[in-house]
Design a protein around this motif. Structure first.
Motif, PDB file in Angstrom:
ATOM      1  N   GLN A   1       8.578   4.434   1.727  1.00  0.00           N
ATOM      2  CA  GLN A   1       9.591   3.254   2.091  1.00  0.00           C
ATOM      3  C   GLN A   1      10.982   3.678   2.349  1.00  0.00           C
ATOM      4  OE1 GLN A   1      10.618   0.901  -1.394  1.00  0.00           O
ATOM      5  NE2 GLN A   1      11.463  -0.797  -0.106  1.00  0.00           N
ATOM      6  N   CYS A   2      11.225   5.004   1.571  1.00  0.00           N
ATOM      7  CA  CYS A   2      12.549   5.580   1.687  1.00  0.00           C
ATOM      8  C   CYS A   2      12.652   6.108   3.223  1.00  0.00           C
ATOM      9  CB  CYS A   2      12.887   6.380   0.725  1.00  0.00           C
ATOM     10  SG  CYS A   2      14.274   7.410   0.674  1.00  0.00           S
TER      11      CYS A   2
ATOM     12  N   HIS B   1       0.748  -1.124   0.099  1.00  0.00           N
ATOM     13  CA  HIS B   1       0.117   0.036   0.099  1.00  0.00           C
ATOM     14  C   HIS B   1       0.812   0.929   0.028  1.00  0.00           C
ATOM     15  CE1 HIS B   1       1.036  -0.867   4.024  1.00  0.00           C
ATOM     16  NE2 HIS B   1       1.107   0.385   4.492  1.00  0.00           N
ATOM     17  N   GLU B   2       2.166   1.226   0.227  1.00  0.00           N
ATOM     18  CA  GLU B   2       2.929   2.500   0.144  1.00  0.00           C
ATOM     19  C   GLU B   2       3.752   3.020  -0.973  1.00  0.00           C
ATOM     20  OE1 GLU B   2       6.019   2.347   3.322  1.00  0.00           O
ATOM     21  OE2 GLU B   2       6.827   0.337   2.341  1.00  0.00           O
TER      22      GLU B   2
END
Length: 82
Positions: free
Chosen positions: A25-26, A19-20
Motif C-alpha cells: 500500500q505504501c 489482500h495486501e
C-alpha cells in the motif's frame, strides 16, 4: 486528457486492499504521490498526499554478515571508541 487529481480519487487509489500488506500500500501511494507532484509542477490541479499518510508498518530485513576475525576485531574496537 488528465486535468487533475482530486483528493477523493487519490485517497481511493491509496486505500488498503483486503489482500495486501502495508508495504505494498505504501508503495502504491508513493507512486500516486509522485505523479500528483508532477501534475502540480506542470500546472495541473492535483491533491498531493502528505508524507507518511499511510503508515508503512513494520518491515524486517535479514542481513547475514560473514566477517573475518580481523573485521570482527575492528568492529569491536570501533564500538569501544563510540
Amino acid at each position: 486528457a488528465i486535468t487533475g487529481l482530486s483528493k477523493e480519487a487519490v485517497t481511493r487509489w491509496g486505500a488498503k486492499q483486503p489482500h495486501e500488506k502495508p508495504a505494498n500500500q505504501c508503495s502504491r501511494t508513493s507512486v500516486i504521490r509522485q505523479f500528483a507532484k508532477y501534475l502540480d509542477d506542470t500546472g495541473h490541479t492535483a491533491y498531493i498526499l502528505p508524507d507518511h499518510y499511510y503508515p508503512a508498518g513494520p518491515q524486517y530485513c535479514r542481513i547475514s554478515l560473514y566477517l573475518t576475525e580481523r573485521d570482527a576485531r575492528c568492529l569491536t574496537l570501533h564500538d569501544r571508541i563510540d
